[in-house]
Design an enzyme around this catalytic site. Structure first.
Site: not given
Length: 658
Positions: A230-231, A235-237, A454, A457, A529
């Site tokens: 997983g990324p 929460g793997k550890t 801004e 956007h 951008d």
């Protein structure tokens, strides 16, 4: 939960090499002190020596020619007349007095004068040798050299200490063992939220070891290996820690980098020692974090004719995973966020039988994670985990924990008694945009360019159907090189259509288009951008196969460089041309939309120059409700509530941008 009884057993004293070093140093110092105490004798002049001789109190005189000194020994029957003498009675070789002479002729003249007066003194001439000094002069340099050698070898062998750090234990495993009596791991499955499927798989592994007959009775075999994929931050550890906290079996924990060593054969030796310890403690679990440090595919980047220590370590790991039997009860768990670079032999069934995906949590998962972290934070009654989960799409568990911690710190800085929703909004701004630059000086002209950028956007995102809903737009500088930003709330979707990607490209190009439309000039403010749009365009054409001319092809994950490309030069030229055409089309779309909504663009830009921050509620009041009602509920506060953050004297009020 039962409390652990205090351990009243006396702790054993572990004797290591430092005790030996300390004992040697203590003996040397003791010998020096003993020599100093025993050699402490009163020094007298030659005149005092002559006076003692004429009184007949001198028994003998020893002349030490190499030190130009004289040792004077008195008769025993006259010692009572000298009560102040500090002579060690047990050292018969210690003189009662000593004297020094500058020239031997002077001392010989004194002896001759005494003989003329019938005072017979027969001095004995000789030399003394300092054996301790000579020993130290020979031993000390070698001791220093050996000590430095041991020090540097220990540093290279252990990376600064820890188990296996001794020079003679360099091939020993550096894994940390957590057994039933160890209280270091307090994490259980109750502390793991948002990973229900992965947690069920891992809980089943623990059940394998607790009740093996339940599975082997039907002919099944206990899996040898479980790989968590997983990324980062998902929460793997944490899952591995929960296994250590829940399992009633020994748990070995080690990092993949602990096997990597500069000495040839050390990594393989540590792998052998680790599995040897695991077999002795069976049933048990072995967890290797970041296994890609040693599990990288073999044959890539190796020196021709060289001996790759990492490959030897991986080969030994493959042998050990094949070597121990399933009935031994040894399960290997590992975690990585780069499964694409792992060796195929490591990933096959029979080694890592199960591959558990630990992905970023969805809306329900984030809500469960927030509930876990909010237990440790004193929050206001209005704080709801489901609201915070809607505000943090795409956040991993570690990022959610960071947001909760930042919100608590912000509330404490403002002297609040509880954490409110505005504190979470401020924490989100800090996590997403970076630290607010309150003292950055921006000229009025630059501020106007940023405001229109801004606003461009925001207008494009507001009137494009498939763009993400706007949350907030600001021209307050944050982070490194960020002079302003527009925050959106991405939808929870797992597949994306072409029109959605095109709308996002047009929205991203809205800032550059607004600058060109209003000022008829462009600036460097659109660099990020353009970088984002270019990557998106190449992904649409060369990865997702969404271009008619290039076709339904994907070059994702293929080796691409100037010497080895997965396509011809003609295809590369076609891809480049289509990328430019796509970006030009979306740029023209953004310009056309902003030209049509020029009045709304000016309104937003002027309000940004005045207030610096506009929320979704402000945009609705200024230019109307977004014409696409199928949006999720966004629990964002109003501008009045947002401005209250800076009313208190204790709050962090930003400096004016100009």
């Amino acid at each position: 939960m039962s409390k652990k009884k205090p351990d009243n057993k006396p702790k054993k004293i572990v004797i290591n090499s430092y005790w030996i070093y300390g004992l040697i140093i203590f003996m040397i110092l003791a010998m020096q002190v003993f020599t100093y105490i025993n050699g402490k004798t009163e020094i007298i002049s030659l005149g005092k020596l002559e006076d003692l001789a004429r009184k007949g109190h001198i028994e003998k005189v020893d002349v030490i020619t190499n030190y130009n000194s004289v040792k004077v020994f008195l008769k025993k029957e006259v010692l009572e007349e000298y009560p102040k003498l500090t002579v060690n009675k047990w050292n018969i070789h210690q003189p009662h007095y000593t004297t020094e002479y500058g020239d031997i002729a002077t001392f010989d003249g004194l002896i001759s004068d005494l003989k003329e007066d019938n005072i017979m003194i027969d001095p004995k001439y000789g030399q003394e040798t300092n054996y301790l000094g000579q020993m130290l002069s020979w031993i000390l340099p070698f001791a220093i050299i050996i000590g430095l050698w041991v020090f540097f070898m220990r540093k290279m062998g252990s990376g600064g200490g820890g188990p296996g750090g001794q020079i003679f234990n360099i091939g020993k495993s550096k894994a940390t063992l957590f057994d039933n009596s160890d209280a270091k791991v307090n994490v259980t499955f109750k502390d793991v939220a948002g990973l229900e499927e992965a947690k069920e798989e891992v809980m089943e592994v623990v059940d394998f070891l607790k009740n093996p007959k339940k599975y082997t009775a039907l002919g099944g075999k206990i899996p040898k290996g479980v790989l968590l994929i997983g990324p980062p931050g998902t929460g793997k550890t944490l899952l591995a820690k929960a296994v250590a906290g829940e399992a009633a079996v020994p748990f070995f924990s080690i990092s993949g980098s602990d096997f990597v060593e500069m000495f040839v054969g050390v990594g393989a030796s540590r792998v052998r020692d680790l599995f040897k310890q695991a077999r002795e403690k069976a049933p048990c679990i072995v967890f290797i974090d970041e296994i890609d440090a040693i599990g990288r595919a073999r044959g890539k980047g190796a020196v021709q004719g060289g001996n790759d220590e990492r490959e030897n370590t991986l080969n030994q790991l493959l042998v050990e995973m094949d070597g121990f039997k399933t009935d031994k009860g040894v399960i290997l768990m590992a975690a990585t966020n780069r499964p694409d670079i792992l060796d195929k032999a490591l990933m096959r069934p029979g080694r890592f039988d199960r591959q558990i995906g630990v992905d970023r949590p969805d809306l329900k998962g984030r809500e469960a994670i927030f509930k876990v972290h909010l237990k440790n934070i004193k929050t206001d009654d209005s704080i709801k985990a489901e609201q915070l989960a809607e505000m943090t799409p795409g956040f991993a568990g570690a990022e959610i924990a960071n947001v909760c911690n930042e919100a608590a710190l912000v509330a404490a800085r403002r002297n609040k008694k509880a954490v409110h929703l505005d504190d979470f909004n401020y924490a989100l701004d800090r996590v997403i945009g970076g630290l607010e630059k309150k003292n950055k000086i921006i000229s009025p002209k630059e501020k106007e360019i940023i405001a229109y950028h801004e606003a461009g956007h925001a207008i494009c995102g507001w009137y494009l159907e498939h763009a993400s809903p706007l949350v907030k737009v600001t021209i307050v500088p944050r982070g490194v090189g960020t002079l302003g930003y527009a925050q959106y709330l991405p939808k929870e979707e797992y597949i994306t259509r072409t029109e959605a990607l095109q709308d996002r490209m047009a929205m991203t190009l809205g800032g550059r288009a607004a600058e060109k439309l209003v000022f008829n000039k462009i600036s460097t403010g659109a660099q990020s951008d353009l970088d984002q749009v270019t990557k998106m365009a190449y992904s649409i054409i060369a990865v997702f196969g969404m271009n008619d001319k290039v076709g339904n092809v994907s070059f994702h994950g293929m080796q691409q460089d100037s010497f080895n490309k997965p396509y011809s030069d003609q295809t590369a030229t076609l891809i480049d041309d289509e990328v430019r055409n796509m970006i030009d089309v979306e740029y023209l779309r953004a310009q056309a939309l902003l030209t049509e909504k020029r009045n709304e663009l000016n309104i937003l830009a002027q309000q940004l120059l005045e207030k610096e921050v506009l929320l979704k509620s402000d945009v609705e009041k200024l230019i109307g409700i977004r014409p696409f009602p199928d949006e999720p509920h966004i629990p964002i506060m109003t501008t009045d509530k947002y401005n209250e953050l800076f009313d208190d004297e204790t709050s962090e009020k930003p400096e004016p941008a100009v």
